[in-house]
Design a protein around this motif. Structure first.
Motif, short mmCIF file in Angstrom:
data_model
loop_
_atom_site.label_atom_id
_atom_site.label_comp_id
_atom_site.label_asym_id
_atom_site.label_seq_id
_atom_site.Cartn_x
_atom_site.Cartn_y
_atom_site.Cartn_z
N ASN A 179 49.23 41.04 49.72
CA ASN A 179 48.57 40.95 48.05
C ASN A 179 50.44 40.69 47.42
OD1 ASN A 179 48.73 43.65 47.99
ND2 ASN A 179 48.23 43.92 45.19
N CYS A 213 47.51 37.47 43.43
CA CYS A 213 46.55 38.10 42.89
C CYS A 213 47.29 38.63 41.57
CB CYS A 213 46.59 39.94 43.81
SG CYS A 213 45.36 40.48 42.62
N ASN A 214 46.26 39.08 40.45
CA ASN A 214 47.03 38.14 39.08
C ASN A 214 45.90 40.26 38.23
OD1 ASN A 214 48.58 37.60 37.12
ND2 ASN A 214 46.18 36.94 35.81
N GLN A 215 46.10 41.19 39.34
CA GLN A 215 44.69 41.72 38.73
C GLN A 215 46.29 43.09 38.35
OE1 GLN A 215 42.88 43.50 42.25
NE2 GLN A 215 40.92 43.47 40.30
N LYS A 249 44.12 32.84 45.12
CA LYS A 249 44.50 33.59 44.60
C LYS A 249 43.77 34.29 44.25
CE LYS A 249 46.17 33.05 40.36
NZ LYS A 249 46.35 33.10 38.81
N GLU A 259 41.26 38.73 44.24
CA GLU A 259 41.70 40.60 43.15
C GLU A 259 41.20 41.22 44.77
OE1 GLU A 259 38.65 41.07 39.64
OE2 GLU A 259 39.43 39.49 38.96
N ASN A 265 34.89 42.50 41.92
CA ASN A 265 35.21 41.05 42.45
C ASN A 265 36.37 40.99 43.09
OD1 ASN A 265 33.94 39.99 40.33
ND2 ASN A 265 34.80 39.97 38.54
N ALA A 266 36.74 42.28 44.04
CA ALA A 266 37.68 42.17 45.08
C ALA A 266 36.97 40.63 46.42
CB ALA A 266 38.07 42.97 46.22
#
Length: 179
Positions: free
Chosen positions: A30, A63-65, A94, A96, A101-102
């Motif tokens: 990620n 990934c923007n988490q 992209k 999660e 929402n993964a």
């Protein structure tokens, strides 16, 4: 169940069956474009170039988490990574990696791996940040930060997890061991 049982989304929205990688060793990672670990793209690319003909595939999942460090569209992220780091390995849409929402692949990864601990000088910075996000971070398989690397053998089984602070040299050693 193994890694080759999953389908993921390509940057163009098409579905990619990971079964196409049967018989290959995978590094699933990620990533983020605005992270202190972003220069690892260069090291991942070097490892990929060295080992792709022996059966290595690097699967890049932006990934923007984690602190919003992967802003932008899939296309903008891809343009940045190819322009700045010259990556040639597959980069997916992209995603999660934790929570409701993964994507299913990462739900499987977090259920079947454990946190391996941070190492090196960056661990001093990362530990308090991660602890603020997850008080129990040491005791669960959630992905802690950008550039966590999951190594999958030719049979689709997870054989190792490397936290972002682990050296790419150690990742490459493990990959070479199972190639």
């Amino acid at each position: 169940m193994n890694a080759f049982d999953f389908t993921v989304e390509a940057q163009d929205g098409s579905k990619v069956e990971l079964s196409q990688f049967k018989g290959k060793v995978l590094v699933i990672v990620n990533t983020a474009t605005g992270c202190g670990f972003t220069p690892q793209y260069s090291e991942l690319q070097e490892m990929y170039e060295e080992l792709k003909d022996k059966g290595l595939e690097v699967l890049d999942f932006p990934c923007n988490q984690f602190a919003d460090q992967a802003p932008g569209s899939d296309e903008e992220i891809h343009d940045f990574c190819t322009g700045r780091y010259g990556i040639t390995f597959p980069q997916y849409s992209k995603i999660e990696v934790n929570g409701d929402n993964a994507i299913p692949l990462y739900k499987w990864i977090t259920e079947n791996t454990k946190f391996e601990g941070f190492s090196g000088p960056m661990s001093v910075i990362l530990k308090p940040i991660v602890k603020k996000m997850d008080e129990d971070y040491k005791n669960n398989g959630k992905i802690k930060w950008n550039f966590t690397k999951i190594i999958v053998n030719r049979e689709g089984e997870i054989v190792a997890r490397f936290e972002p602070t682990a050296s790419i040299k150690k990742v490459a050693e493990k990959v070479k061991e199972i190639l």
